[in-house]
Design a protein around this motif. Structure first.
Motif, PDB file in Angstrom:
ATOM      1  N   ALA A 238     -13.241  -9.317   8.434  1.00  0.00           N
ATOM      2  CA  ALA A 238     -14.647  -9.709   8.533  1.00  0.00           C
ATOM      3  C   ALA A 238     -14.758 -11.156   8.072  1.00  0.00           C
ATOM      4  O   ALA A 238     -14.173 -11.539   7.057  1.00  0.00           O
ATOM      5  CB  ALA A 238     -15.508  -8.807   7.656  1.00  0.00           C
TER       6      ALA A 238
ATOM      7  N   ALA B  91      -6.069   1.439   9.670  1.00  0.00           N
ATOM      8  CA  ALA B  91      -6.896   0.365  10.222  1.00  0.00           C
ATOM      9  C   ALA B  91      -6.690  -0.945   9.477  1.00  0.00           C
ATOM     10  O   ALA B  91      -6.261  -0.961   8.321  1.00  0.00           O
ATOM     11  CB  ALA B  91      -8.373   0.765  10.151  1.00  0.00           C
TER      12      ALA B  91
ATOM     13  N   ASN C 217      -5.247  -6.728   1.462  1.00  0.00           N
ATOM     14  CA  ASN C 217      -6.659  -6.595   1.111  1.00  0.00           C
ATOM     15  C   ASN C 217      -7.108  -7.735   0.212  1.00  0.00           C
ATOM     16  O   ASN C 217      -6.390  -8.123  -0.717  1.00  0.00           O
ATOM     17  CB  ASN C 217      -6.896  -5.267   0.380  1.00  0.00           C
TER      18      ASN C 217
ATOM     19  N   GLN D 129     -12.613 -11.595   4.794  1.00  0.00           N
ATOM     20  CA  GLN D 129     -12.153 -10.471   3.987  1.00  0.00           C
ATOM     21  C   GLN D 129     -11.325  -9.531   4.851  1.00  0.00           C
ATOM     22  O   GLN D 129     -11.725  -9.195   5.977  1.00  0.00           O
ATOM     23  CB  GLN D 129     -13.341  -9.724   3.361  1.00  0.00           C
ATOM     24  N   ILE D 130     -10.180  -9.135   4.314  1.00  0.00           N
ATOM     25  CA  ILE D 130      -9.313  -8.186   5.014  1.00  0.00           C
ATOM     26  C   ILE D 130      -9.509  -6.812   4.389  1.00  0.00           C
ATOM     27  O   ILE D 130      -9.475  -6.667   3.161  1.00  0.00           O
ATOM     28  CB  ILE D 130      -7.831  -8.615   4.930  1.00  0.00           C
ATOM     29  N   PHE D 131      -9.777  -5.833   5.253  1.00  0.00           N
ATOM     30  CA  PHE D 131      -9.886  -4.431   4.843  1.00  0.00           C
ATOM     31  C   PHE D 131      -8.741  -3.691   5.517  1.00  0.00           C
ATOM     32  O   PHE D 131      -8.683  -3.626   6.746  1.00  0.00           O
ATOM     33  CB  PHE D 131     -11.230  -3.835   5.288  1.00  0.00           C
ATOM     34  N   GLN D 132      -7.851  -3.168   4.701  1.00  0.00           N
ATOM     35  CA  GLN D 132      -6.624  -2.590   5.240  1.00  0.00           C
ATOM     36  C   GLN D 132      -6.421  -1.194   4.675  1.00  0.00           C
ATOM     37  O   GLN D 132      -6.515  -0.972   3.467  1.00  0.00           O
ATOM     38  CB  GLN D 132      -5.439  -3.492   4.847  1.00  0.00           C
ATOM     39  N   SER D 133      -6.153  -0.265   5.576  1.00  0.00           N
ATOM     40  CA  SER D 133      -5.794   1.093   5.153  1.00  0.00           C
ATOM     41  C   SER D 133      -4.590   1.506   5.984  1.00  0.00           C
ATOM     42  O   SER D 133      -4.062   0.719   6.768  1.00  0.00           O
ATOM     43  CB  SER D 133      -6.961   2.055   5.370  1.00  0.00           C
ATOM     44  N   ARG D 134      -4.192   2.752   5.853  1.00  0.00           N
ATOM     45  CA  ARG D 134      -3.058   3.233   6.633  1.00  0.00           C
ATOM     46  C   ARG D 134      -3.370   3.161   8.131  1.00  0.00           C
ATOM     47  O   ARG D 134      -2.527   2.838   8.943  1.00  0.00           O
ATOM     48  CB  ARG D 134      -2.763   4.674   6.216  1.00  0.00           C
TER      49      ARG D 134
ATOM     50  N   ALA E  72     -14.858 -13.303  -5.276  1.00  0.00           N
ATOM     51  CA  ALA E  72     -14.217 -12.475  -4.252  1.00  0.00           C
ATOM     52  C   ALA E  72     -15.247 -11.592  -3.553  1.00  0.00           C
ATOM     53  O   ALA E  72     -15.167 -10.369  -3.577  1.00  0.00           O
ATOM     54  CB  ALA E  72     -13.109 -11.631  -4.880  1.00  0.00           C
ATOM     55  N   ARG E  73     -16.247 -12.211  -2.990  1.00  0.00           N
ATOM     56  CA  ARG E  73     -17.239 -11.451  -2.245  1.00  0.00           C
ATOM     57  C   ARG E  73     -17.764 -12.266  -1.084  1.00  0.00           C
ATOM     58  O   ARG E  73     -18.132 -13.429  -1.260  1.00  0.00           O
ATOM     59  CB  ARG E  73     -18.398 -11.050  -3.149  1.00  0.00           C
TER      60      ARG E  73
ATOM     61  N   LEU F  25      -9.122  -4.476   9.408  1.00  0.00           N
ATOM     62  CA  LEU F  25     -10.308  -5.159   9.911  1.00  0.00           C
ATOM     63  C   LEU F  25     -10.435  -6.488   9.187  1.00  0.00           C
ATOM     64  O   LEU F  25     -10.224  -6.562   7.984  1.00  0.00           O
ATOM     65  CB  LEU F  25     -11.537  -4.288   9.614  1.00  0.00           C
TER      66      LEU F  25
ATOM     67  N   LEU G 166       0.869  -1.185   0.000  1.00  0.00           N
ATOM     68  CA  LEU G 166       0.000   0.000   0.000  1.00  0.00           C
ATOM     69  C   LEU G 166       0.907   1.237   0.000  1.00  0.00           C
ATOM     70  O   LEU G 166       2.086   1.142   0.341  1.00  0.00           O
ATOM     71  CB  LEU G 166      -0.890  -0.009   1.240  1.00  0.00           C
ATOM     72  N   PRO G 167       0.346   2.405  -0.361  1.00  0.00           N
ATOM     73  CA  PRO G 167       1.176   3.622  -0.373  1.00  0.00           C
ATOM     74  C   PRO G 167       1.859   3.895   0.971  1.00  0.00           C
ATOM     75  O   PRO G 167       2.873   4.573   1.023  1.00  0.00           O
ATOM     76  CB  PRO G 167       0.177   4.721  -0.714  1.00  0.00           C
TER      77      PRO G 167
END
Lengths: 346, 286
Positions: B157, B153, B46, B146-151, B261-262, B155, B38-39
């Motif tokens: 699910a 956080a 993700n 599912q992985i939700f990834q940001s700078r 992918a859902r 999470l 990620l940046p």
């Protein structure tokens, strides 16, 4: 300047009531010039992430005890004190009078966390979230009103088995449309965590640890797929997240909090708009469209405020003593009634 | 003669050509695979992931068998009455296990409890009642996550029971209260996400085979990208109440792509109402 006054001055949209009351003289249209710059995620989307709450005294529909759509700061302070008193008056103690012993009542106020302030939207202290129609009530058609009443009454009167009880009692989703859509404030656990990743916005609703996974772009599934909380597809309009939800589960069409009831016709389209208006505030707007159950499209506005963690795990089903208790209670009442009808126990 | 010379010459030239062509490849040995980042500089985890193993049946090596719930038959075990009607649908697929060393170091009394759990699987496995699965079992349930990834956080699910885990990157200290999914605190070690999970209650299991833990459980998970479509998942299990020493498991998580992918919804609470509350109906089903 307090943080809250700064927010008020900067965006002129959402502020906390305390600031409204204490800092009202500081409110000047000239200071509203600098727009708020919504922060960005590392992948360039407007950043809505964090923990938010919509706890408030204000409710979906305008209650009878509040006739006006907008309160003055003085009226709000008075009404908030009245509300606090009602909550504490509701507490029953172990040495309650004999006449009240059969009825344990609800939770003591210690267990409630509904918020202590009215919601302030666009600088107004609101008495209902619904702004359209202006009377602050869901515009049910005759047919919609009938189904709302019938579904609601069944939940209040029918204890024949688990499926007819409310979704909250069954621990399927949180009660009162806390998870939405639309996401409404209830008596406690009014907390949400927003997390974003490329292509997604997720809203984790404290009750019941439900992740609303919003895809950015794409199609809704076939009509036969009707998940709890519906199917949500989002997109950005400038800095605003717009979420369209369809494919609602018919089982979710009626839900109640102590302070509100909402009937959501299964073929409704709910459009939500999330706009971050300051570091500490999101303006949450929603509209509900369905031509048969309502006489018009209806809209609401709710402020969401930044809050501190941690957000606890609301493991509802795992500790659900209520539902078997409710059903067993109904069976015991039937048994007592049958005995009474047969002459009563000697 | 001339012809063989020519042949030899051609062969030498051909070999030289091969070597010539091959030389640059040898000079730059295939670079180890580097995951996309990620940046903000961390590997991008993700996506929708799922195991392709049978660990949820039994984390230990096991042969296929007729059912999880068995009873004694005249010539060996047969499916127990409550699951008999399921036939092959209720059977258990084989697996080589995911526990390193193929053994869980139970204390003797804990091993006895595991065996008792096995004998009472239908009454005791929290999955049967749609309870939250805890960690690490959530990872290898036969449902995607599912992985939700940001700078700021990360999470996870889970499709099963709508479980969620918010990975904290600032350690808040001991969990304020035990919970089903515990408290997760993460950090990065190179390209590996390391998550320490504490504060789990004692009500979740590791699998359908009765493998269990106490509320003294600590799980250290390691998520390492190993290719565009794979993550290596490792879990170090420490629980001095139940095990004589720490032990580990590892497996592969596969990326679901395209229309797969859902996450769908598997809120199974409503599916167990007849099981859990059917006896409290006004008119219980015959």
């Amino acid at each position: 300047m307090t943080e809250l006054t700064r927010v008020l001055s900067a965006c002129g949209l959402v502020m906390a009531l305390t600031a409204a009351a204490a800092q009202a003289p500081a409110q000047s249209p000239a200071a509203a010039a600098a727009p708020y710059h919504v922060p960005r995620t590392s992948f360039g989307d407007p950043d809505l992430q964090g923990l938010w709450t919509n706890a408030s005294i204000t409710t979906l529909e305008r209650p009878a005890w509040l006739a006006k759509p907008v309160l003055t700061p003085e009226e709000a302070v008075k009404a908030e004190a009245q509300y606090k008193k009602w909550l504490s008056d509701n507490d029953k103690t172990a040495d309650a009078p004999e006449s009240e012993k059969g009825d344990p009542g609800g939770y003591n106020s210690f267990w409630l966390d509904p918020g202590t302030k009215f919601g302030v939207v666009r600088g107004e202290i609101r008495t209902s979230w619904i702004v359209d129609p202006p009377n602050g009530h869901i515009p049910y058609s005759a047919a919609g009103g009938r189904d709302a009443m019938a579904t609601g009454m069944r939940q209040f009167r029918d204890f024949s088995g688990p499926e007819v009880r409310s979704l909250g009692e069954r621990c399927i989703v949180g009660y009162g449309s806390t998870g939405g859509p639309p996401m409404l404030n209830v008596l406690y656990n009014n907390n949400y965590q927003i997390v974003q990743s490329p292509g997604y916005v997720v809203i984790v609703v404290e009750m019941n640890h439900d992740a609303r996974i919003i895809r950015l772009g794409g199609q809704h599934p076939p009509d036969s797929i009707r998940p709890w909380m519906g199917d949500s597809v989002g997109h950005w309009e400038g800095d605003t997240l717009v979420v369209e939800t369809t494919n609602l589960n018919p089982g979710q069409r009626f839900t109640a909090d102590v302070r509100h009831r909402i009937y959501l016709a299964p073929n409704s389209k709910v459009t939500e708009r999330f706009t971050r208006v300051s570091d500490h505030d999101i303006l949450y707007e929603f509209k509900v469209e369905e031509p048969t159950a309502y006489t018009q499209t209806w809209r609401g506005e709710i402020p969401m405020h930044a809050t501190k963690g941690p957000m606890y795990e609301y493991a509802c089903h795992e500790g659900n003593y209520s539902l078997p208790g409710i059903l067993a209670g109904a069976r015991a009442e039937e048994k007592t009634a049958a005995l009474a009808a047969a002459g009563g126990p000697k | 003669m001339n012809r063989s010379l020519a042949k030899t010459a051609l062969a030498v030239l051909a070999l030289a050509g091969v070597l010539w062509n091959a030389a640059p490849a040898h000079a730059a040995a295939p670079a180890p695979w580097r995951p996309p980042h990620l940046p903000d500089g961390h590997p991008d985890l993700n996506g929708v992931w799922q195991v392709l193993n049978t660990a949820n049946f039994d984390i230990l090596p096991h042969m296929a068998k007729a059912a999880m719930a068995l009873r004694a038959g005249p010539n060996g075990p047969v499916p127990d009455k409550p699951v008999l009607a399921l036939g092959a649908v209720g059977a258990v697929p084989a697996g080589l296990g995911v526990v390193d060393g193929g053994e869980i170091p139970y204390k003797p009394e804990a091993l006895a409890k595991k065996q008792e759990n096995q004998a009472h699987w239908l009454e005791r496995d929290p999955e049967i009642k749609c309870y939250l699965p805890g960690v690490p079992r959530a990872t290898y349930m036969p449902y995607p996550l599912q992985i939700f990834q940001s700078r700021s956080a990360l999470l996870i699910a889970y499709e099963y029971a709508g479980g969620v885990r918010n990975i904290l990157f600032a350690d808040p200290g001991p969990a304020p209260v035990d919970s089903w999914m515990g408290q997760s605190v993460g950090h990065w070690e190179g390209d590996t996400l390391v998550v320490t999970v504490t504060g789990q209650n004692d009500s979740t299991w590791f699998d359908r085979a009765g493998d269990f833990h106490s509320d003294q459980l600590t799980v250290v998970e390691r998520y390492t990208p190993t290719g565009p479509g794979t993550l290596r998942y490792e879990a170090l299990i420490t629980d001095p109440e139940v095990f004589t020493r720490p032990w580990t498991m590892h497996m592969t998580l596969y990326r679901r792509v395209g229309e797969d992918a859902r996450l769908q919804q598997f809120k199974c609470v409503e599916f167990v109402e007849e099981l859990m509350y059917g006896n409290l109906r006004k008119e219980p089903l015959k």
